[in-house]
Write an enzyme that holds these catalytic residues in place. Structure first.
Site, short mmCIF file in Angstrom:
data_model
loop_
_atom_site.label_atom_id
_atom_site.label_comp_id
_atom_site.label_asym_id
_atom_site.label_seq_id
_atom_site.Cartn_x
_atom_site.Cartn_y
_atom_site.Cartn_z
N ASP A 143 0.84 -1.20 0.00
CA ASP A 143 0.00 0.00 0.00
C ASP A 143 0.88 1.25 0.00
O ASP A 143 1.92 1.29 0.66
CB ASP A 143 -0.90 -0.01 1.24
N LEU A 176 12.66 -19.14 -3.28
CA LEU A 176 11.48 -18.45 -2.77
C LEU A 176 10.27 -18.72 -3.66
O LEU A 176 10.38 -18.71 -4.89
CB LEU A 176 11.76 -16.94 -2.73
N HIS A 183 3.28 3.43 -9.10
CA HIS A 183 3.06 2.01 -9.37
C HIS A 183 4.33 1.36 -9.94
O HIS A 183 4.68 0.23 -9.58
CB HIS A 183 1.90 1.81 -10.34
#
Length: 234
Positions: A19, A130, A36
């Site tokens: 956020d 990962l 963004h």
């Protein structure tokens, strides 16, 4: 400086509500699109460090079912950014050893983007570093409703148990998040992993997502490791 943490007691699954991209852009008097893009760069940077440091799974909230309500220009830019960065992950698939999956309702995405997502899943399926899971056109309530409809369509003959129901969720086969981090200081889940977050530890951090670095993650993990998890038992 990174916090000292117990590398033998890392959360098996960390989720992040990314956020603050818009506020970051506003701070620097830029367009929201710049925020963004900076946020996407922050994710790639964090993924590389988490992979190198031995973390096992990261799920990030990239685009919610509610985000379609945003301005058409912003949504179009975000979808283009998804194309670009997923292609980058495809290009890096073999050299970084990261496993990539995507959860959410794929039906509303452009066919070309769905093809790229399928390609990314296939190319990274055998990677054992990962596991990066991207929540794209995802909403917790939507996921639960889709799971219920799958169960009905499958004509499940006996009363559903939790373990039965979990098999119909997008996250089937993955552990529930141990730790959920939300950046920008906000204190809500925003329809993210509602079923899976039942006993997750929640940490809100007062840093905008594009500024989030591995040092912030270690601070959150140190706080997580200082807590006693009870899972509702007492």
């Amino acid at each position: 400086m990174k916090e000292q943490i117990d590398k033998n007691n890392l959360p098996a699954h960390i989720s992040i509500i990314m956020d603050g991209n818009g506020r970051w852009a506003k701070r620097f008097m830029m367009k929201r699109s710049a925020g963004h893009r900076a946020g996407a760069t922050a994710l790639r940077r964090l993924t590389e460090r988490m992979n190198a440091d031995g973390f096992k799974m990261l799920t990030v909230y990239a685009f919610s079912t509610e985000n379609w309500k945003r301005d058409d220009e912003e949504v179009s830019y975000l979808m283009g950014l998804m194309h670009e960065y997923i292609q980058q992950y495809i290009n890096d698939a073999k050299k970084n050893n990261v496993k990539m999956t995507v959860i959410g309702d794929m039906s509303r995405l452009e066919p070309s983007l769905r093809v790229k997502i399928a390609q990314l899943r296939e190319m990274t399926a055998d990677n054992d570093g990962l596991h990066l899971c991207i929540a794209l056109n995802y909403g917790g309530r939507d996921e639960i409703l889709r799971a219920v409809n799958k169960a009905i369509a499958g004509e499940h003959s006996s009363p559903l148990q939790e373990t039965d129901f979990a098999k119909y969720l997008d996250t089937v086969g993955t552990p529930d998040p141990d730790l959920i981090i939300r950046t920008s200081g906000e204190m809500r889940l925003s329809n993210f992993l509602l079923w899976q977050a039942a006993y997750s530890e929640f940490i809100a951090m007062d840093v905008l997502w594009p500024d989030f670095k591995i040092e912030h993650l270690y601070k959150a993990v140190a706080q997580y490791q200082s807590r006693e998890r009870r899972f509702g038992g007492r």
